[in-house]
Scaffold this motif. Structure first.
Motif: not given
Ligand code: NAD
Length: 332
Positions: A125-132, A163-167
């Motif tokens: 298991a992994i956790s990925l953090r995205y900010e904006n 980078t995600l398609s939404r911030p």
């Protein structure tokens, strides 16, 4: 001995012998990425401990492996605190036990609901953090509360978007795994170089991520399937199946085989289908997971110290099936 014939004292004595054995095997598996015994052996002993502790709740100890998410953190990797813990999963080994889980759950819930059926990917298991919308930190599960910071290693994996398609600001969870073909090729290289082969793709993936040299991870052809989010509020969807679709829209790789099931007959059909297809999949699976599909229901059901109440894993029986990947015999 059948549990019904045991006194509480006998059950406590037996449990006291099983716990250190499981903890020792767990240390080898989770911390050293080098298991001493087959998973089926571990699972059998673990199931016996669960049965003893269920029949005699007074014998449960705080340090029992049934009360903690397995795994710790390597001293030489930086630590990450999971604000929302990363949990394990309860497991069952038969359709009858699955039906009991369903009946128990429906007995505690007023609304009618579906399950989302997913493959149980054999990785870590992994956790990925995205900010904006930007990937800022990736970590292992560790003991569920504190994991290891493996951001640099995860940045080498193609299926993880930078980078995600939404911030959005979100923590997305899922599985990192090594495809069967990559595992076989890696072990061939290791053996040719006089190094010990990895026991299985799960341990190979864990060993490739939980180490200090980013180039090693980059060479290992790891892949990911993401399937969860710590907090669903920022998403538009309110179902588990919708969550998988929305994660895919955001740029993650999700496993496309999921199916919504209305009842246990549908779940049993899903299990039978993937038990058959298992050997031919390009990645390892060790069972299937069913999850209550409405996300607000997942939230209201919550979790025990170790597992969510809204999901359960059905583990496939250990089997010896031969198939061919890259002209090399493959055993699952
Ligand atoms: P687990 O691996 O059985 O189940 C929980 C995990 O399933 C989650 O953390 C997640 O990583 C994974 N998962 C994969 N696909 C998923 C999906 N679609 N949805 C949700 N989760 C998914 O539980 P665990 O507590 O991590 O480990 C117990 C397992 O480890 C047992 O199966 C046991 O056999 C094995 N183990 C083996 C040894 C050994 O010595 N061989 C020792 C310890 C543990």
């Amino acid at each position: 001995k059948p549990i019904k014939t045991l006194t509480e004292k006998q059950a406590a004595a037996e449990a006291a012998t099983l716990r250190p054995q499981l903890l020792k095997w767990g240390k080898q598996y989770y911390d050293a990425d080098a298991p001493e015994v087959e998973d089926a052996t571990y699972d059998r002993v673990y199931a016996r401990l669960v049965a003893l502790e269920t029949a005699f709740p007074a014998i449960v100890t705080a340090d029992s492996p049934t009360q903690r998410v397995g795994g710790t953190t390597r001293g030489d990797l930086p630590k990450v605190t999971h604000e929302i813990p990363m949990l394990s999963l309860g497991d069952v080994f038969s359709i009858d036990e699955l039906k009991e889980f369903d009946e128990r759950l429906r007995g505690n819930v007023d609304e009618d609901f579906d399950y989302n059926c997913e493959l149980k990917i054999d990785g870590l298991a992994i956790s990925l953090r995205y900010e904006n919308g930007e990937f800022v930190q990736g970590s292992t599960r560790g003991n569920g509360q504190i994991g290891e910071d493996i951001t640099a290693n995860l940045k080498t994996i193609d299926s993880i978007p930078q980078t995600l398609s939404r911030p959005l600001t979100i923590d997305v969870r899922g599985e990192c795994y090594m495809p069967k073909a990559a595992f076989l090729a890696l072990n061939e290289r290791r053996e040719a170089a006089g190094q010990a082969p990895f026991a299985n793709p799960r341990n190979a993936a864990a060993g490739s991520l939980r180490q200090l040299n980013t180039q090693v991870t980059a060479d290992r052809q790891l892949a990911t399937f993401m399937y969860n989010i710590a907090d669903y509020e920022p998403l538009n969807t309110r179902t588990q199946s919708g969550l998988l679709d929305e994660l895919a829209e955001l740029g993650f790789t999700t496993n496309p085989t999921y199916q919504v099931a209305h009842n246990m007959t549908d779940v049993a059909a899903y299990i039978a289908q993937y038990q058959d297809k298992r050997a031919d999949l390009p990645y390892g699976i060790d069972g299937i997971v069913i999850k209550a599909n409405p996300l607000p229901l997942q939230r209201s059901l919550g979790a025990t110290v170790k597992v969510p109440r809204w999901a359960i894993a059905y583990k496939f029986p250990p089997e010896e099936v031969q198939t061919k990947v890259l002209d090399i015999e493959w055993t699952v």
